[in-house]
Scaffold this motif. Structure first.
Motif, PDB file in Angstrom:
ATOM      1  N   ARG A 295     -85.660  77.474  -7.454  1.00 20.25           N
ATOM      2  CA  ARG A 295     -85.628  76.108  -6.908  1.00 20.25           C
ATOM      3  C   ARG A 295     -86.819  75.896  -5.978  1.00 20.25           C
ATOM      4  O   ARG A 295     -87.493  74.851  -6.042  1.00 20.25           O
ATOM      5  CB  ARG A 295     -84.316  75.883  -6.166  1.00 20.25           C
ATOM      6  CG  ARG A 295     -84.193  74.485  -5.557  1.00 20.25           C
ATOM      7  CD  ARG A 295     -82.832  74.280  -4.884  1.00 20.25           C
ATOM      8  NE  ARG A 295     -81.748  74.186  -5.851  1.00 20.25           N
ATOM      9  CZ  ARG A 295     -80.819  75.104  -6.029  1.00 20.25           C
ATOM     10  NH1 ARG A 295     -80.865  76.237  -5.315  1.00 20.25           N
ATOM     11  NH2 ARG A 295     -79.867  74.935  -6.916  1.00 20.25           N
ATOM     12  N   ASP A 296     -87.099  76.887  -5.114  1.00 20.31           N
ATOM     13  CA  ASP A 296     -88.202  76.747  -4.161  1.00 20.31           C
ATOM     14  C   ASP A 296     -89.555  76.743  -4.881  1.00 20.31           C
ATOM     15  O   ASP A 296     -90.397  75.868  -4.647  1.00 20.31           O
ATOM     16  CB  ASP A 296     -88.154  77.902  -3.150  1.00 20.31           C
ATOM     17  CG  ASP A 296     -89.301  77.838  -2.156  1.00 20.31           C
ATOM     18  OD1 ASP A 296     -89.195  77.090  -1.173  1.00 20.31           O
ATOM     19  OD2 ASP A 296     -90.316  78.530  -2.383  1.00 20.31           O
ATOM     20  N   LEU A 297     -89.769  77.688  -5.774  1.00 18.75           N
ATOM     21  CA  LEU A 297     -91.073  77.808  -6.431  1.00 18.75           C
ATOM     22  C   LEU A 297     -91.298  76.706  -7.458  1.00 18.75           C
ATOM     23  O   LEU A 297     -92.428  76.217  -7.618  1.00 18.75           O
ATOM     24  CB  LEU A 297     -91.207  79.188  -7.083  1.00 18.75           C
ATOM     25  CG  LEU A 297     -91.228  80.374  -6.110  1.00 18.75           C
ATOM     26  CD1 LEU A 297     -91.326  81.688  -6.884  1.00 18.75           C
ATOM     27  CD2 LEU A 297     -92.392  80.257  -5.146  1.00 18.75           C
ATOM     28  N   HIS A 298     -90.240  76.306  -8.166  1.00 22.43           N
ATOM     29  CA  HIS A 298     -90.402  75.274  -9.191  1.00 22.43           C
ATOM     30  C   HIS A 298     -90.761  73.930  -8.557  1.00 22.43           C
ATOM     31  O   HIS A 298     -91.479  73.119  -9.169  1.00 22.43           O
ATOM     32  CB  HIS A 298     -89.118  75.154 -10.018  1.00 22.43           C
ATOM     33  CG  HIS A 298     -89.308  74.469 -11.332  1.00 22.43           C
ATOM     34  ND1 HIS A 298     -89.858  75.088 -12.432  1.00 22.43           N
ATOM     35  CD2 HIS A 298     -89.035  73.187 -11.726  1.00 22.43           C
ATOM     36  CE1 HIS A 298     -89.919  74.245 -13.438  1.00 22.43           C
ATOM     37  NE2 HIS A 298     -89.424  73.068 -13.036  1.00 22.43           N
ATOM     38  N   SER A 299     -90.289  73.697  -7.349  1.00 24.28           N
ATOM     39  CA  SER A 299     -90.630  72.444  -6.672  1.00 24.28           C
ATOM     40  C   SER A 299     -92.095  72.411  -6.279  1.00 24.28           C
ATOM     41  O   SER A 299     -92.680  71.327  -6.130  1.00 24.28           O
ATOM     42  CB  SER A 299     -89.747  72.260  -5.429  1.00 24.28           C
ATOM     43  OG  SER A 299     -90.047  73.252  -4.456  1.00 24.28           O
ATOM     44  N   ARG A 300     -92.688  73.595  -6.101  1.00 26.00           N
ATOM     45  CA  ARG A 300     -94.101  73.682  -5.727  1.00 26.00           C
ATOM     46  C   ARG A 300     -94.995  73.751  -6.959  1.00 26.00           C
ATOM     47  O   ARG A 300     -96.026  73.075  -7.027  1.00 26.00           O
ATOM     48  CB  ARG A 300     -94.338  74.912  -4.844  1.00 26.00           C
ATOM     49  CG  ARG A 300     -93.529  74.949  -3.554  1.00 26.00           C
ATOM     50  CD  ARG A 300     -93.586  76.331  -2.921  1.00 26.00           C
ATOM     51  NE  ARG A 300     -92.700  76.471  -1.770  1.00 26.00           N
ATOM     52  CZ  ARG A 300     -93.114  76.475  -0.515  1.00 26.00           C
ATOM     53  NH1 ARG A 300     -94.401  76.328  -0.242  1.00 26.00           N
ATOM     54  NH2 ARG A 300     -92.252  76.618   0.465  1.00 26.00           N
ATOM     55  N   HIS A 301     -94.625  74.624  -7.880  1.00 29.49           N
ATOM     56  CA  HIS A 301     -95.467  74.874  -9.054  1.00 29.49           C
ATOM     57  C   HIS A 301     -94.568  74.975 -10.292  1.00 29.49           C
ATOM     58  O   HIS A 301     -94.172  76.071 -10.688  1.00 29.49           O
ATOM     59  CB  HIS A 301     -96.275  76.164  -8.883  1.00 29.49           C
ATOM     60  CG  HIS A 301     -97.075  76.209  -7.619  1.00 29.49           C
ATOM     61  ND1 HIS A 301     -98.177  75.419  -7.417  1.00 29.49           N
ATOM     62  CD2 HIS A 301     -96.911  76.950  -6.480  1.00 29.49           C
ATOM     63  CE1 HIS A 301     -98.674  75.667  -6.209  1.00 29.49           C
ATOM     64  NE2 HIS A 301     -97.929  76.594  -5.629  1.00 29.49           N
ATOM     65  N   PRO A 302     -94.223  73.855 -10.903  1.00 27.84           N
ATOM     66  CA  PRO A 302     -93.338  73.893 -12.078  1.00 27.84           C
ATOM     67  C   PRO A 302     -93.954  74.705 -13.212  1.00 27.84           C
ATOM     68  O   PRO A 302     -95.170  74.712 -13.418  1.00 27.84           O
ATOM     69  CB  PRO A 302     -93.219  72.409 -12.467  1.00 27.84           C
ATOM     70  CG  PRO A 302     -93.601  71.645 -11.248  1.00 27.84           C
ATOM     71  CD  PRO A 302     -94.616  72.491 -10.542  1.00 27.84           C
ATOM     72  N   ARG A 303     -93.111  75.404 -13.949  1.00 29.79           N
ATOM     73  CA  ARG A 303     -93.547  76.149 -15.127  1.00 29.79           C
ATOM     74  C   ARG A 303     -92.461  76.057 -16.186  1.00 29.79           C
ATOM     75  O   ARG A 303     -91.328  75.668 -15.903  1.00 29.79           O
ATOM     76  CB  ARG A 303     -93.891  77.596 -14.769  1.00 29.79           C
ATOM     77  CG  ARG A 303     -92.730  78.405 -14.260  1.00 29.79           C
ATOM     78  CD  ARG A 303     -93.218  79.771 -13.765  1.00 29.79           C
ATOM     79  NE  ARG A 303     -93.923  79.673 -12.490  1.00 29.79           N
ATOM     80  CZ  ARG A 303     -95.077  80.268 -12.229  1.00 29.79           C
ATOM     81  NH1 ARG A 303     -95.668  81.012 -13.158  1.00 29.79           N
ATOM     82  NH2 ARG A 303     -95.653  80.147 -11.045  1.00 29.79           N
ATOM     83  N   GLU A 304     -92.829  76.466 -17.391  1.00 27.57           N
ATOM     84  CA  GLU A 304     -91.918  76.264 -18.518  1.00 27.57           C
ATOM     85  C   GLU A 304     -91.009  77.446 -18.778  1.00 27.57           C
ATOM     86  O   GLU A 304     -90.011  77.305 -19.483  1.00 27.57           O
ATOM     87  CB  GLU A 304     -92.732  75.976 -19.791  1.00 27.57           C
ATOM     88  CG  GLU A 304     -93.539  74.686 -19.721  1.00 27.57           C
ATOM     89  CD  GLU A 304     -94.351  74.450 -20.974  1.00 27.57           C
ATOM     90  OE1 GLU A 304     -94.387  75.377 -21.828  1.00 27.57           O
ATOM     91  OE2 GLU A 304     -94.953  73.362 -21.111  1.00 27.57           O
ATOM     92  N   ARG A 305     -91.326  78.623 -18.202  1.00 29.41           N
ATOM     93  CA  ARG A 305     -90.540  79.787 -18.607  1.00 29.41           C
ATOM     94  C   ARG A 305     -90.345  80.757 -17.448  1.00 29.41           C
ATOM     95  O   ARG A 305     -91.282  81.050 -16.680  1.00 29.41           O
ATOM     96  CB  ARG A 305     -91.237  80.510 -19.771  1.00 29.41           C
ATOM     97  CG  ARG A 305     -90.372  81.583 -20.405  1.00 29.41           C
ATOM     98  CD  ARG A 305     -90.944  82.047 -21.721  1.00 29.41           C
ATOM     99  NE  ARG A 305     -90.004  82.918 -22.421  1.00 29.41           N
ATOM    100  CZ  ARG A 305     -90.255  83.480 -23.594  1.00 29.41           C
ATOM    101  NH1 ARG A 305     -91.404  83.254 -24.215  1.00 29.41           N
ATOM    102  NH2 ARG A 305     -89.349  84.246 -24.170  1.00 29.41           N
ATOM    103  N   TYR A 306     -89.113  81.229 -17.360  1.00 24.64           N
ATOM    104  CA  TYR A 306     -88.751  82.254 -16.393  1.00 24.64           C
ATOM    105  C   TYR A 306     -88.032  83.379 -17.132  1.00 24.64           C
ATOM    106  O   TYR A 306     -87.266  83.123 -18.073  1.00 24.64           O
ATOM    107  CB  TYR A 306     -87.834  81.701 -15.301  1.00 24.64           C
ATOM    108  CG  TYR A 306     -88.470  80.636 -14.441  1.00 24.64           C
ATOM    109  CD1 TYR A 306     -89.133  80.960 -13.268  1.00 24.64           C
ATOM    110  CD2 TYR A 306     -88.409  79.295 -14.811  1.00 24.64           C
ATOM    111  CE1 TYR A 306     -89.719  79.981 -12.475  1.00 24.64           C
ATOM    112  CE2 TYR A 306     -88.983  78.307 -14.032  1.00 24.64           C
ATOM    113  CZ  TYR A 306     -89.643  78.665 -12.872  1.00 24.64           C
ATOM    114  OH  TYR A 306     -90.236  77.694 -12.092  1.00 24.64           O
ATOM    115  N   VAL A 307     -88.266  84.612 -16.684  1.00 25.75           N
ATOM    116  CA  VAL A 307     -87.537  85.761 -17.215  1.00 25.75           C
ATOM    117  C   VAL A 307     -86.879  86.470 -16.039  1.00 25.75           C
ATOM    118  O   VAL A 307     -87.556  86.841 -15.071  1.00 25.75           O
ATOM    119  CB  VAL A 307     -88.458  86.733 -17.979  1.00 25.75           C
ATOM    120  CG1 VAL A 307     -87.648  87.918 -18.516  1.00 25.75           C
ATOM    121  CG2 VAL A 307     -89.177  86.018 -19.119  1.00 25.75           C
TER     122      VAL A 307
END
Length: 848
Positions: A181-193
């Protein structure tokens, strides 16, 4: 660590007789359900925690349960290989791996090894002043909840490639949710593992996480060794807390606590081992760890393992002799510092000759119960020694005492190598009480270059381009006769350049403005047999006195300036003092302090590039500048002026003797003979005075100096150090009394020496105070490197001036005894120098 290491997970090829979760399961009804491998991977214990009483104890993490380092590393590495296969080569090349402090720092790093080309970062609970967080989040059920992300390169988390998040267990998913939630609000990306050893989420937790992934529009994959759930009966938290309280109360009643009783015999001393950690390689992933760092560490590990094996007396390969049992060795990491000791453990395992196990200390309080069906059998308790991480409090090492280890290598970073580590109740003492041989290996704490604001430098002094990396310090035996760990010289080697000039020519050029004293060197003075005998006699007489001053100034620095200072001596008179202060700290407190030597030139300031290197590798607030003595205080003022453009550095010098009353941090204010002033390079590691000349020292270079290898036969540098160090134990009580007295004394500089010099210059018609050299040390320099006019000596001064009188006799310089002299002696250089004023022996001389 790119090569696979053989190993097996407990239970993989042997029958598990007693599951280490049986004790908790029988008393609280806690059960693990799911994959058959869960009992092999996990045990159960109870802990003091208001949010969750039970603790899943991993058998392959290397935190609470000592395990083969190869097994620990391979568990993470294989998960990383699976991640690479899942992502495919193209996405794997773009991935960044993020691990969680403190338990998963080493696991995450091992996963990054398996991914292959991924940079690695782990969260931290240790704030680093000057480094702006790139993110942060909370771990709700943890003993210490706040996480910081402090990458050296802010762009590390700003890319669009896959982000691989690694934790030891995936229990509810809250920690990962908070991070994403914290990182996606700063730098959205399409994939997490998401990578974990075990996935223990409930069905509700899984649904919640799937909904969150859909909400942010990202793909989320999960890679684990095993999956299942923990069944918790109603009221388990209160019953678990009551059980912990019952057992801890019983232990307190017995009076033995929860740590097994120590052996009656006194513990052997802890031995420190110098690893030879490669310069510039981070101690872990706190600020980022790149594939280039990984390659350099892999290349250095065999040599570091060999040093440890030699210190432990391990043979190469398997132990010799039929049926011979291998010694049991524990490599013990420190809280977040997991990967460096793990890498060393794997390298030691490959070296052979011992049965190696790996684990680390922790801040999490867990109840120990000595039962085969319980995961935490024993507990060592000791005060926190990693103060920046989380403040004071207890720390723990589990399953170490009573485990039959023959030796332990405690691995800490230098920020955790504090007096608390070496205290009577500290970690090292606790280990020594239960394990016959304790070694300490310190990995230098990595300080990111971005942590210190770029110092303001006048535009006229800034070159158009500056190199990306300044050279590492020069060290003996390649440069100087000091041992490599004693001092690093932030200088360039000018040994092959002809810099010496006759003393009379230098004096005339200096006084007439034709040259600066730092642009050339005097010919090294070769002492007569009579003078050498005076040096050794003076050393015998004053060694204890100097040891006391060394101890006093060092203890004052530790108490008032920094608990782990970075000693930076002003080359070259300060260098022997810096070495002695470092030796005192090591002898008295077990502190292995960094020590460097830098150049400062009167009228031209301190070496700015040396300061930049120091700021990039250490906290400037920890830097303590060291010199031998003060005269009138010219260098003290020079340093203060030079550091105005370098915020963060403290300009106050720590000196052995402060007869000029110019500083607050000193060993004594008496003006007496410090024998290192009697000679030049032969008592200073065979290093010349420093050189600053435009055709030799460019804007991106350190100042220069020469290494007089050819004078090795006359070198007494280490004799001088040894003579003083041998008195350390004798003066300890005196030092403690001195420090206590100084702490209650007003030590504000009065600059009485400067006032005395001004009076002398007026009285003797010398209108340049730079030609008045006060104090025994400065007077000696005048006689060794300049063309003196006369020497003023305090009437009745004794043996402290024997060498001055001898040098004056050899140079044909009168010695005038006077009353009411602020210093023991003062050397005067005549302002109207003529070439005819040569010395009686005609010899050239040298300086600092």
């Amino acid at each position: 660590m790119s090569h696979e290491t053989p190993g097996r997970i407990p239970g993989e090829s042997e029958n598990v007789v007693v599951w280490s979760g049986t004790w908790v399961s029988e008393r609280l009804g806690v059960e693990l359900t799911g994959d058959r491998r869960l009992p092999e991977l996990l045990g159960l214990a109870l802990r003091r925690n208001p949010k969750r009483a039970h603790l899943l104890v991993s058998n392959v993490l290397g935190k609470h349960v000592p395990q083969s380092p190869g097994v620990v590393w391979r568990s993470g590495y294989d998960l990383g290989v699976r991640v690479r296969q899942l992502l495919g080569p193209a996405d794997a090349e773009r991935a960044v791996v993020l691990g969680y402090a403190e338990t998963a720092t080493g696991l995450g790093h091992s996963v990054a090894d398996g991914v292959g080309s991924a940079p690695y970062l782990h969260s931290t609970r240790r704030p680093v002043p000057g480094v702006a967080p790139a993110g942060g989040f909370e771990e709700a059920h943890s003993h210490a909840t706040s996480h910081l992300l402090l990458p050296e390169d802010p762009a590390l988390l700003a890319g669009t490639g896959p982000l691989v998040l690694v934790d030891d267990e995936f229990s509810t998913g809250n920690t990962v949710l908070n991070t994403v939630r914290d990182l996606h609000s700063r730098h959205p990306r399409e994939r997490y593992v998401i990578v974990a050893l075990v996935d223990m989420r409930s069905a509700a937790d899984q649904d919640r996480f799937a909904a969150f992934a859909a909400e942010i529009g990202a793909r989320v994959d999960l890679v684990t060794l095993a999956a299942g759930t923990v069944r918790l009966p109603d009221g388990v938290l209160a019953r678990g807390q009551a059980l912990v309280a019952e057992y801890e109360a019983a232990a307190a009643t017995r009076g033995a606590g929860t740590t097994p009783a120590a052996p009656a015999a006194p513990a052997p001393p802890v031995r420190r081992v110098r690893l030879g950690w490669p310069d510039g390689v981070p101690d872990g992933g706190r600020h980022g760890f790149t594939p280039a760092h990984r390659a350099r560490l892999d290349a250095a590990l065999p040599a570091m393992a060999e040093r440890l094996a030699d210190a432990l007396g391990l043979p190469d390969g398997a132990p010799g002799g039929e049926g011979a049992a291998a010694p049991r060795l524990l490599v013990l990491g420190c809280e977040e510092l997991m990967y460096a000791p793990l890498a060393l453990g794997v390298a030691l395992e490959r070296h052979g000759g011992a049965e190696v196990r790996f684990s680390t200390t922790t801040r999490s309080p867990v109840l120990p119960v000595d039962d085969p069906g319980y995961a935490i059998r024993t507990r060592l308790v000791f005060p926190a020694h990693d103060a920046p991480a989380d403040g004071p409090g207890d720390r723990y090492a589990y399953n170490v005492a009573g485990a039959g280890f023959d030796a332990v290598v405690a691995v800490v970073d230098s920020a955790a190598d504090t007096p608390a580590l070496h205290a009577p109740d500290g970690l090292l003492a606790q280990l020594a009480a239960h394990i016959p041989h304790v070694l300490l290996a310190v990995v230098p704490s990595y300080v990111p270059a971005s942590r210190v604001p770029v110092p303001h430098v006048p535009a006229s002094h800034v070159p158009a381009e500056r190199p990306s990396m300044l050279p590492e310090p020069l060290r003996g035996p390649a440069f100087s006769s000091y041992a490599p760990e004693e001092v690093g010289w932030l200088l360039q080697d000018l040994s092959d350049v002809e810099l010496e000039a006759p003393t009379e020519e230098r004096e005339e050029a200096i006084q007439h403005g034709g040259a600066h004293y730092a642009e050339s060197l005097p010919v090294e003075y070769q002492p007569s047999d009579r003078y050498q005998a005076l040096f050794h006699a003076a050393l015998d007489t004053s060694a204890a006195r100097i040891a006391r001053a060394v101890g006093t100034v060092t203890e004052t620095v530790l108490a008032e300036r920094s608990p782990r200072p970075v000693l930076v001596s002003l080359a070259r008179a300060g260098t022997p003092v810096g070495v002695l202060m470092r030796r005192w700290a090591l002898h008295r407190h077990g502190l292995d302090l960094p020590h460097y030597a830098v150049s400062i030139v009167r009228g031209r300031g301190i070496d700015a590039n040396a300061l930049r290197w120091l700021a990039a590798h250490h906290d400037p607030a920890d830097v303590v500048f060291v010199d031998g003595w003060t005269g009138k205080g010219a260098i003290t003022r020079e340093l203060a002026a030079a550091l105005q453009d370098f915020p963060g550095f403290d300009p106050e010098i720590a000196v052995l003797a402060d007869p000029g009353s110019c500083v607050r941090t000193y060993g004594t204010r008496e003006d007496f003979l410090i024998p290192s002033a009697c000679l030049n390079s032969t008592v200073s590691g065979l290093i010349s005075r420093t050189v600053l000349r435009a055709d030799l020292v460019g804007p991106d270079d350190y100042h220069g100096a020469k290494f007089y290898r050819e004078l090795a036969g006359a070198d007494v540098s280490n004799d001088f150090l040894t003579a003083i160090t041998s008195h350390f134990d004798d003066v300890t009580a005196l030092v403690d009394a001195d420090v206590k007295e100084l702490s209650a004394t007003d030590r504000t500089p009065t600059w009485a020496g400067w006032a005395a010099v001004e009076r002398i210059s007026q009285e003797y018609g010398i209108h340049d105070v730079n030609l008045v050299k006060p104090g025994v040390g400065e007077t000696t320099r005048v006689l060794l490197r300049r063309v003196p006019w006369k020497i003023l000596a305090q009437r009745g001064a004794g043996a402290d001036l024997d060498h001055v009188r001898l040098l004056a006799e050899q140079r044909g310089v009168p010695v005038e005894e006077v009353d009411d002299l602020h210093y023991t002696c003062v050397g005067l250089i005549h302002p109207k120098y003529t070439r005819g004023a040569t010395g009686a022996d005609g010899k050239a001389v040298a300086n600092r």
